[in-house]
Each structure stands twice: as C-alpha cells, then as structure tokens.
Scaffold this motif. Structure first.
Motif, PDB file in Angstrom:
ATOM      1  N   ARG A 116     -21.883 112.971 136.549  1.00  0.00           N
ATOM      2  CA  ARG A 116     -21.033 112.621 137.697  1.00  0.00           C
ATOM      3  C   ARG A 116     -21.838 112.593 138.988  1.00  0.00           C
ATOM      4  O   ARG A 116     -21.283 112.359 140.059  1.00  0.00           O
ATOM      5  N   ILE A 156     -11.462 108.292 141.236  1.00  0.00           N
ATOM      6  CA  ILE A 156     -11.091 107.283 140.247  1.00  0.00           C
ATOM      7  C   ILE A 156     -12.334 106.468 139.912  1.00  0.00           C
ATOM      8  O   ILE A 156     -12.892 105.797 140.781  1.00  0.00           O
ATOM      9  N   GLY A 212     -14.380 104.109 136.530  1.00  0.00           N
ATOM     10  CA  GLY A 212     -14.060 103.286 135.365  1.00  0.00           C
ATOM     11  C   GLY A 212     -14.188 103.996 134.031  1.00  0.00           C
ATOM     12  O   GLY A 212     -13.412 103.748 133.123  1.00  0.00           O
ATOM     13  N   LEU A 213     -15.199 104.856 133.912  1.00  0.00           N
ATOM     14  CA  LEU A 213     -15.431 105.508 132.620  1.00  0.00           C
ATOM     15  C   LEU A 213     -15.269 107.006 132.773  1.00  0.00           C
ATOM     16  O   LEU A 213     -15.519 107.564 133.840  1.00  0.00           O
ATOM     17  N   ASN A 214     -14.875 107.666 131.680  1.00  0.00           N
ATOM     18  CA  ASN A 214     -14.912 109.125 131.692  1.00  0.00           C
ATOM     19  C   ASN A 214     -15.889 109.593 130.619  1.00  0.00           C
ATOM     20  O   ASN A 214     -16.462 108.796 129.887  1.00  0.00           O
ATOM     21  N   ASP A 257     -15.186 108.319 126.922  1.00  0.00           N
ATOM     22  CA  ASP A 257     -15.550 106.924 126.627  1.00  0.00           C
ATOM     23  C   ASP A 257     -17.009 106.839 126.188  1.00  0.00           C
ATOM     24  O   ASP A 257     -17.372 106.054 125.315  1.00  0.00           O
ATOM     25  N   SER A 305     -10.294 117.015 135.837  1.00  0.00           N
ATOM     26  CA  SER A 305     -10.294 117.749 134.575  1.00  0.00           C
ATOM     27  C   SER A 305     -11.035 116.986 133.482  1.00  0.00           C
ATOM     28  O   SER A 305     -10.825 117.214 132.304  1.00  0.00           O
ATOM     29  N   GLU A 320     -11.205 117.757 129.367  1.00  0.00           N
ATOM     30  CA  GLU A 320     -10.784 116.766 128.371  1.00  0.00           C
ATOM     31  C   GLU A 320     -11.941 116.453 127.417  1.00  0.00           C
ATOM     32  O   GLU A 320     -11.741 116.314 126.211  1.00  0.00           O
TER      33      GLU A 320
END
Lengths: 287, 381
Positions: free
Chosen positions: A151, A181, A183-185, A188, A211, A215
């Motif tokens: 991140r 916000i 596009g990817l977390n 993915d 979070s 997840e």
C-alpha cells in the motif's frame, strides 16, 4: 512468468507532455517498457523523445494494450474512463489527490468491464526485467520469484532493495495505492500470485486504515499455499489522523495496526517487526 | 474537511431538506435577535468540529430570552476539547414528544468500494453503537454510481426500517435529497442524526454533518481556503498543509522527516521500538527538492520540545542530493540523524559529510542514534 504485465505489454502514456509524464516516459523506455504512444488532449502531433503524442486513443496507429496515467487530478477521471472504454488493461493511475468520488466511478466502471485498475496514488507495477509501468526506481528491483503487494511506495523500494540484496528477486511488485478507494485489493493479487508458477513466496506490505489486511488474512487461511510474509506500518500512529496517505487513518474503531497484525498472525502469516526483518523471515519460510 | 453544523444546514436547506429556523451569532449582542427571529424554546449549539459536543456541554436549551442571555456568554467563552467556541447556532427546539428520531447517512465505503446509504429507525445516538447492539434497526444499501440513488431505492430502505405510507414516502424523499448533497459536494460523509419524523408526518433535520473530500476542493472554491486552515488542525499542521507537506503533530521530542507516507510511518514505529517518542509525522512527499526539505525542517524546528531529528530518505523520485542541500541550507542547530539511500545517494552523502553530518545506511541505526541524542540532551539538562 509474472502477473498483469510482461514483455508483450504495449503501453500508452496519458499525460505524457507534463513534467512527470515526460520524465517517467524516458525512465520507462530506458527500462525496456514498450511505450507505443502518448496521449495529451490538445497536444496531438507533438513528440516526447521518439514517442508520438495523440489527442485521443482512436488516432494511435499501433494499438496499446495498457495505459499509465500522469494526468493532473482534476482531469484524471476523464483520462481513466477513456482508457477503460478503450479496453486497455491494466490502467495504472499514478496521479495523487484524485477526488474520492472520481476514483470510485473509475474503479466501478473498470470492474464492470473486468479491467484491472492499479491505483490511484500508486507507484505502479513492475515485472522486473520485462516491463515497468510505474515511477519506482528500477535499480533496486531484480528478476526473481517473490511477488510483492504494497500500500506504500517508498517503503516498497526500501523492502525490495533489501530483498534484492539478499538474492531474492521479484516476479512482480505492485503498489495498490495510498487512497481509500483503489482498484485492486490484496486478495485480487494473492489469487494471481498463488496461480503464477514462477512466484514462490509473497510479501504483503500493509498499513493502518481500512480492513483490507484483515480480509486478506481471512482469505489466506483457506486459499494461499505459498509462504506469505507481512509488514504493517503505523503501529505508533494515533487515531483519527490521516498519516500522509488519504487511506491511512484509524477511524471509527477500524484500521489499527494491532488488529491487522493479530488477524495476519491468526492466519499463520509471519509479520515482520521492522522492514529489515522481511528477507530473513522469507528465507526461513522458503527453505 | 468538516463543515460546521450551520454551514451544512445551509446547504441541506438549499437542497430542500427542512431544518429548524435558526440564527448564527458570534457575539452576545447578536443574541438579542432571538426574540425577533425565533420562537422559544430554543437550542443553543456551540459550533466546533469535535465529536461528542452535547455530552461535553456544548448544547444547551433556553425557555426564555432571559435564560438565553445567561447561557450565551457561557457558551461563547468556553473551550470544548481544546477548541474555543467562537460561534453559536441558535435554533427553534424541535418537539421530540410527538415524534421519532431516525438516522440517515451516506458514506464512501472502502470495503465495498461504493457509496453506501444507511438508514436507521434509531436516531439521535451513535450509529456505530446501533450497528453493534441493534443491527436489525439498520438498513444499508451499496449504490451503483452509474444508476445513482433513486426514490425506489430509498422507499425500499425506509420500509425496511419500519415506515409505511406517507411517512415512508417522506423519509425516502429526504434521503434522496441527502444523496444529492453528498454527490454535489463530494462528500466523504453526509449525515442527519437525528432526522425528526413527527406523528403528523413532517420531517426536520435537527443535526447536520457534511465532510467534504479535501481533494475535491477545486470543484468547491468557496471552501478552498478553509480546507487548509480548518480548526481540525494545529497551527503547525496548518502551516505544513499550506506548504503542501503531510504533517501530524505528536507529543514526543524526536522530530521525524521522511519521504513517502509508509516509510515515515515505519520510521515512527522503529523509533518507538527503541523507546523514542516521535514529535511528529512529516512526509516531504515524492520528488521533494531542497526548498521543500528546508521548509519541512523549519516546521519541525518550530516545536520547542524537539531534541533531535531523524531523517529517513529512500530516494525514488526524490533525489538524495536535493534533500542533503535542504539540510545543509537549514543548518538545524540540533542533532540530526540522517539515513539516506537511493537516487543520487553518493552526491547526497558527499554534501552531508563535507558539512560534518554523519550519514547512516540503515534506518535502525539512524533511529537508534536519534533516540540516543535526545536522551543525551535530556540527561545533560
């Protein structure tokens, strides 16, 4: 192999005529990224180095497959939606300070068309030795078998530098972006690294806010067989304060580093106490 | 940025959301307008951007002009959680006996990556608490931004919280109007808590929250100057924002400057690990030049308690020689512990060592040194 981008990726640079666009286009080409065109509305017909600049996508003779966006925040939504409409995949949004309503619309549109958006506010993605779509300092990366998801930008360079020096090159390294916000977390990308035969281990670099790490931890339990080492920045961060990244904030009782570290530990993911510990932990897990 | 309640109510009202009749005052004399403009009883509400304002004594009620005259100077002089009360919103008190209190809100939902509408049959209390203790009272909906939030969405939600007939329609209509405010003003949060629903089917927004995305202020130039100087921030935080630096005040005695939010957070963590207490968070940002670095140093040096500064640079877009020049130009006068790697590292190191600074390659060593320097200062006193 690598994920999302490789040596067949043909890149268009949106916002190529701005300072950042110009500077980083040169770096991309130096690295060997196949930059086929630039787009800046109103500057069609100009050149940046050897690269032709066009007003819009329809005019580009050699069709790109992916876009990297340096367009200033007020115009970034339009640029990203154009790239998505044109079917480019991935769309890497480097721009910082994009309004969150705009990012949400970009991300939503992309998910409907099943297109990968990386960012906004990301250093980008690099598959070392094959393709770079980002602003990261290339010299710290080297080809290898570690997949890295982060991140943060600078912290990634820091950690990659340590990994490379320890002889652990990277298959692909991706910055998710520092905004709330993006596009990817993590999930993915965990899925893609798990599937990629050339990725042996995964490094997950999280930070306070949201979070996504919790997840990811839940997901890792049931789905990821490759070793994962994590680092979470912001253990010393106070509540309710935005720590540089718009998304790095502990609010309404969620997003603390402690909760993330606990969730990851419960999923049997080893969490490094300092960035410098990561290579040794990873080496142990891979042994 | 958070808007004061009275500003949010002005906007809500422009969008057709009923709010109580009110006046805003910033001195006692203006309070005399109450009996011309409003009917008693009235609520007197301190306009400060802190949570838990009511519990902290920032909301009072008056039955008469005499009572109001007594309360106004008390409120205007008070400090609420460190914030001086400079303005009061005085409004007609809603009749809560023949009414219900509801909650209506819109947020940006990180998890679902969508706008989310939340309705609750239990208003006037903390929505998080309701979500924990009485989740059945809450109806949620993730909005498809391309479809928008329509009356039929709102009707479904208001039915879910137990409303029917005309009341259901009325609350749905207000909810859609709040969505319009949320979208038009680039809201991070738009909230009415409580929304009063009277037994005869009228609605009125008794409180109003509107937080605007700072990144969208270019679309809302009327707020752009306030965005940087909002009272949510300390003076140094404001100064740093004006200079385009990400800065957070912290209570310790070791200054921290780095490039990249993640690296600066990691620097804080490492400092803590060595029992150091960070005095601040400061991200000079990617691509910072000597001038940005000098400005960053000047801000940290303004904190009287700072005894040493830990500078942690991993040059990507940022060039180490620029950072080094910024440090040398400032000549901080207190111990500086610099760790520097990456782009133009050699030039940067040379500039610093030529000027008598030691440069570390490893951030743990550099952090440890900063902690020791601060400790040496304290013990030297």
């Amino acid at each position: 192999m690598s994920i999302i981008i490789d040596d067949s990726t043909k890149v268009v640079v949106q916002g190529i005529t701005g300072g950042q666009g110009r500077f980083h286009t040169e770096r991309l080409i130096e690295y060997g990224t196949n930059v086929v065109a630039g787009v800046t509305p109103g500057k069609g017909g100009e050149k940046v180095g050897e690269i032709n600049v066009y007003d819009s996508f329809d005019e580009i003779p050699e069709k790109p497959t992916a876009s990297i966006i340096f367009v200033p925040a007020p115009f970034a939504r339009d640029a990203a939606l154009e790239a998505i409409e044109f079917g480019l995949d991935p769309v890497v949004v480097i721009t910082e300070h994009i309004p969150i309503h705009d990012s949400l619309e970009i991300v939503h549109r992309a998910s409907k068309k099943n297109i990968v958006v990386i960012g906004p506010n990301t250093p980008g993605i690099i598959s070392p030795g094959k393709c770079k779509m980002g602003v990261m300092p290339s010299h710290v990366f080297c080809p290898g078998t570690i997949g890295l998801i982060s991140r943060s930008g600078t912290l990634t360079y820091e950690i990659v530098d340590d990994l490379s020096k320890a002889g652990m090159g990277q298959s692909t390294a991706i910055g998710l972006g520092g905004d709330p916000i993006v596009g990817l977390n993590f999930i993915d990308l965990l899925v893609r690294f798990e599937r990629d035969p050339d990725t042996r281990g995964i490094v997950l670099i999280g930070e306070i806010g949201g979070s996504a790490e919790e997840e990811a931890a839940e997901f890792i339990k049931g789905h990821i067989t490759k070793p994962v080492i994590a680092y979470i920045a912001g253990r010393a961060a106070p509540k309710g304060k935005t720590m540089g990244h718009a998304g790095a904030i502990i609010s309404r009782g969620t997003g603390s580093a402690r909760a993330k570290i606990e969730a990851l530990s419960k999923a049997n993911v080893r969490v490094a106490a300092t960035p410098g510990e990561i290579p040794a932990l990873l080496a142990e897990e891979l042994a | 940025m958070k808007l004061h309640e009275y500003r949010a109510k002005e906007i809500f009202s422009q969008f057709g959301i009923p709010v109580p009749k009110s006046i805003v005052i910033d001195n006692e004399n203006e309070g005399e307008a109450i009996h011309k403009e409003l009917e008693f009883p009235v609520a007197l509400k301190a306009q400060v951007l802190v949570g838990g304002r009511g519990k902290a004594g920032g909301i009072r009620f008056a039955e008469s002009m005499n009572e109001a005259r007594r309360i106004i100077p008390e409120l205007l002089g008070m400090e609420l959680k460190g914030h001086a009360v400079r303005q009061l919103l005085i409004e007609e008190k809603a009749d809560l006996i023949h009414a219900r209190e509801l909650y209506v809100g819109f947020t940006v939902n990180r998890k679902s990556r969508s706008f989310t509408c939340i309705l609750s049959s239990r208003g006037g209390v903390d929505i998080e608490e309701v979500a924990r203790e009485n989740p059945g009272a809450i109806a949620r909906f993730d909005i498809d931004p391309e479809v928008g939030f329509q009356q039929y969405h709102a009707r479904k939600l208001s039915k879910q919280i137990g409303l029917a007939g005309k009341k259901m329609l009325k609350v749905a209509a207000i909810t859609v109007k709040l969505y319009d405010v949320f979208r038009a003003y680039d809201g991070e949060l738009a909230e009415i808590n409580p929304l009063i629903l009277t037994d005869d089917g009228n609605v009125i927004a008794v409180d109003a929250v509107l937080n605007i995305d700072n990144n969208a202020l270019f679309r809302h130039p009327e707020f752009s100057s306030e965005g940087k100087t909002s009272e949510e921030f300390t003076d140094l935080e404001k100064e740093a924002r004006e200079a385009g630096l990400a800065y957070v005040d912290l209570p310790g005695d070791i200054g921290i400057i780095g490039c990249g939010a993640g690296l600066v957070m990691a620097s804080l963590d490492i400092l803590k690990q060595f029992n150091g207490e960070p005095a601040n968070f400061l991200d000079v940002g990617g691509g910072a030049n000597a001038r940005n670095m000098a400005k960053a140093l000047s801000i940290v040096l303004k904190k009287p308690d700072v005894r040493s500064i830990f500078i942690n640079i991993f040059g990507g877009i940022t060039k180490c020689d620029e950072i080094a020049r910024g440090i040398v130009d400032t000549a901080p006068g207190i111990p500086i512990s610099v760790r520097m790697m990456g782009t133009n590292e050699e030039e940067g190191k040379k500039i610093l060592t030529d000027n008598g600074y030691h440069v570390y390659e490893n951030m743990e060593d550099s952090a440890k040194n900063a902690v020791e320097q601060a400790k040496a200062y304290r013990e030297g006193l």
